[in-house]
Design a protein around this motif. Sequence first.
Motif, short mmCIF file in Angstrom:
data_model
loop_
_atom_site.label_atom_id
_atom_site.label_comp_id
_atom_site.label_asym_id
_atom_site.label_seq_id
_atom_site.Cartn_x
_atom_site.Cartn_y
_atom_site.Cartn_z
N HIS A 2 0.82 -1.22 0.00
CA HIS A 2 0.00 0.00 0.00
C HIS A 2 0.85 1.27 0.00
N LEU A 3 2.17 1.11 0.18
CA LEU A 3 3.05 2.28 0.31
C LEU A 3 4.44 1.94 -0.22
N PRO A 4 4.72 2.24 -1.49
CA PRO A 4 6.01 1.88 -2.08
C PRO A 4 7.17 2.69 -1.50
N ALA A 5 8.37 2.12 -1.63
CA ALA A 5 9.58 2.75 -1.09
C ALA A 5 9.78 4.16 -1.63
N ALA A 6 9.52 4.36 -2.92
CA ALA A 6 9.73 5.68 -3.53
C ALA A 6 8.89 6.75 -2.85
N GLU A 7 7.69 6.38 -2.44
CA GLU A 7 6.81 7.34 -1.78
C GLU A 7 7.30 7.66 -0.37
N ILE A 8 7.82 6.67 0.32
CA ILE A 8 8.38 6.90 1.65
C ILE A 8 9.61 7.81 1.53
N PHE A 9 10.44 7.55 0.54
CA PHE A 9 11.63 8.36 0.29
C PHE A 9 11.25 9.83 0.08
N ASP A 10 10.26 10.08 -0.76
CA ASP A 10 9.84 11.45 -1.06
C ASP A 10 9.25 12.14 0.16
N ALA A 11 8.66 11.36 1.07
CA ALA A 11 8.01 11.95 2.24
C ALA A 11 9.00 12.60 3.19
N VAL A 12 10.27 12.16 3.16
CA VAL A 12 11.28 12.77 4.03
C VAL A 12 11.46 14.24 3.68
N GLU A 13 11.61 14.52 2.40
CA GLU A 13 11.77 15.91 1.97
C GLU A 13 10.54 16.74 2.32
N ASP A 14 9.36 16.16 2.10
CA ASP A 14 8.12 16.86 2.43
C ASP A 14 8.05 17.19 3.92
N PHE A 15 8.48 16.22 4.73
CA PHE A 15 8.50 16.39 6.19
C PHE A 15 9.39 17.58 6.55
N TYR A 16 10.62 17.60 6.05
CA TYR A 16 11.55 18.68 6.36
C TYR A 16 11.01 20.04 5.91
N ARG A 17 10.50 20.10 4.71
CA ARG A 17 10.00 21.38 4.19
C ARG A 17 8.85 21.91 5.03
N ARG A 18 7.92 21.04 5.33
CA ARG A 18 6.73 21.50 6.08
C ARG A 18 7.07 21.83 7.53
N TYR A 19 8.12 21.22 8.07
CA TYR A 19 8.50 21.53 9.45
C TYR A 19 9.29 22.83 9.53
N TYR A 20 10.32 22.96 8.71
CA TYR A 20 11.21 24.11 8.83
C TYR A 20 10.73 25.36 8.09
N PHE A 21 9.94 25.18 7.06
CA PHE A 21 9.50 26.35 6.29
C PHE A 21 8.18 26.89 6.84
N ARG A 22 8.13 27.02 8.15
CA ARG A 22 7.01 27.68 8.84
C ARG A 22 7.50 29.02 9.36
N ARG A 78 18.08 19.30 -2.93
CA ARG A 78 18.24 19.28 -4.39
C ARG A 78 18.77 17.94 -4.87
N HIS A 79 19.72 17.38 -4.13
CA HIS A 79 20.32 16.10 -4.51
C HIS A 79 19.29 14.97 -4.43
N ARG A 80 18.43 15.02 -3.42
CA ARG A 80 17.38 14.00 -3.29
C ARG A 80 16.43 14.07 -4.47
N LYS A 81 16.09 15.29 -4.89
CA LYS A 81 15.18 15.45 -6.01
C LYS A 81 15.79 14.88 -7.30
N GLU A 82 17.10 15.12 -7.48
CA GLU A 82 17.78 14.60 -8.66
C GLU A 82 17.87 13.07 -8.63
#
Length: 473
Positions: free
Chosen positions: A414-434, A467-471
Motif C-alpha cells: 500500500h506504500l512503495p519505497a519511492a513514496e516513503i523516500f519522497d516523504a522525508v523531503e516533504d517532512f523537512y520542508r513542512r517543518y522548517y518552512f514555517r 536538491r540532490h534528493r530530487k535529482e
Amino acid sequence: MRSLFLQAPSFDGYDGGAGARYQMKREVKSFWYPTWLAQPAALVEGSKLIDAPAHNLSFADIEHEAKQRDLLVLHTSTPSFKQDVRTAEMMKALNPDLKIGMIGAKVAVDAQGSMAASEAIDFVARNEFDFTIKDVADGVPFASIKGISYRNSSGVIVHNLDRPVLENMDSLPWVTPIYKRDLTIENYFGGYLLHPYISFYTGRGCKSRCTFCLWPQTVGGHNYRTRSIEHVIGEVKYSMKAFPNVKEYFFDDDTLTDNAPRVEALARELGKLGVTWSCNAKANVPYSTLKVMKENGLRLLLVGYESGNQKILINIKKGLRTEVARQFTKDCHALGIVIHGTFILGLPGETRETIEETINYAKELNPHTIQVSLAAPYPGTFLYKQATENGWFDNSADLLTEDGEQIAQLSYPHLPAAEIFDAVEDFYRRYYFRFSKIKDIVWEMLRDWNMMKRRLREGVEFFHFLRHRKEAA
C-alpha cells in the motif's frame, strides 16, 4: 603489538563513527566521535587511532601506517563493509604480515560471512570487544581468545566461545585521553550541539526493545550497565583541563534517563562543575527529574519520538505513549530544555495517513531541531527479521546509495519505497518552512555571530541535500 585503530576512508561527508546511530551522509554534515574504537585503543599501550572521514583523510594519507604496524583494527558497519574490506586488502598488500581484525555490529551478527568476504581479514571480534582486542594486541594466541572468529593455519574459519558481557564498567579506561592524543576535536560537530563538543558513554546497554535499534540488539545488550558517578566525573574533570574550549558534554548512552535516581545524582555532580551538558532521553522523563537536570547544567535532550501514530509505536515496541511524550515535551519547553527530535518514516504499519499524522505531531511538539530518517533494517535487528519474513525489502540490497546517502529499503503493498523516500523531503520542508520556525532560527542567529555563520553553512548544506534528493528520485 604496534596497533592501529582505524575508521577507514569512505564517502565524502560520511559519518561512520561508531557513535553514530546510523552510518550515512546526513542532510547537514556531522561527525560523531569514534568512541567504540577509542575504548579498546585506550587499553592498548602505544596504540594509535585514526578517524579518516572526520579528518578528511584518503587512503594515500594513511597507507604508510601499514608498514609501521603489527595489528590493524577496523570498525565496520553494514553500509561501509565493502569499502572497509577494500581498505583491509590494500593494507595487507602493503604489509602481508599485518594482522587485520574488524569490530562492529556487522561482524557481530555475521562473523562467518564477514570472514569469508576476504582473506585479508584475519579475525573479527564479536559483541563487546574491548578486552578481546586487548588480548589480540598482547599477543595471546587466537585459539585462546574468547569472543573472536578467526582463520586458522589450515584456512578454516573458527568461532571461539563468546566473551562474557562486561559488568564492571569502571574497569574501562577513559576515552578522552585518546581523543586528546589522536583526534582534532574541532572536526566533530552536529547541528544541534554546541561546538566544539565532547561525547562519551557513562554506561552501555538499553532496556528498551525498539525493533529497529542496532546497538542493543547486536553489541550493547538490553542490560543497562553503568560507570560509577565518580568515574564519570573524573573524566569530565580531566576533559575540562585537556579541552578548555569545549562548550558542551554529550553523554551518548542509549538512554541515560532510564535510571532516574542515577541521572539526578550525576546531574548534581555536573552542576558543581558548572559544565553545560546534554544526553539521549526517552520521552517519558518526569518533570521532577527534568527539573534537577536543568538546574544542574542540562541544555539539550536528543529524543527519539519516531512516529506520531500510537499503533506504529506499539509495532516497534517503543514502550511509549504519545500523550506521555506530549506532556514530557511541554515540561521541557516550560523548563527551557532544548529538544532535538528524531523521527523515522517507513516503519511497520506506515501509511500515507500515518506519515501525515507524524508530520503534524512533530509540528505540534515543536522541537528546536529535527532529524527525519528512513526505516533502516540493519542485519541483527528484529526489524530486519520482520522485513525478511514479510518480503518488505525493496529491489536494492543496500542501505545507502553509492554516494553514501540513505535509501528507502522497505516497501509495502500500500506504500512503495519511492513514496516513503519522497516523504522525508516533504517532512523537512513542512517543518522548517514555517514562519514560527524560521523566526526562531533567525533570532538564534542574530544573538550569536558564530551561530549565524554556522546556520548559514548548514542552510547551504540542507538545500543541497534537498536538491540532490530530487535529482536522485
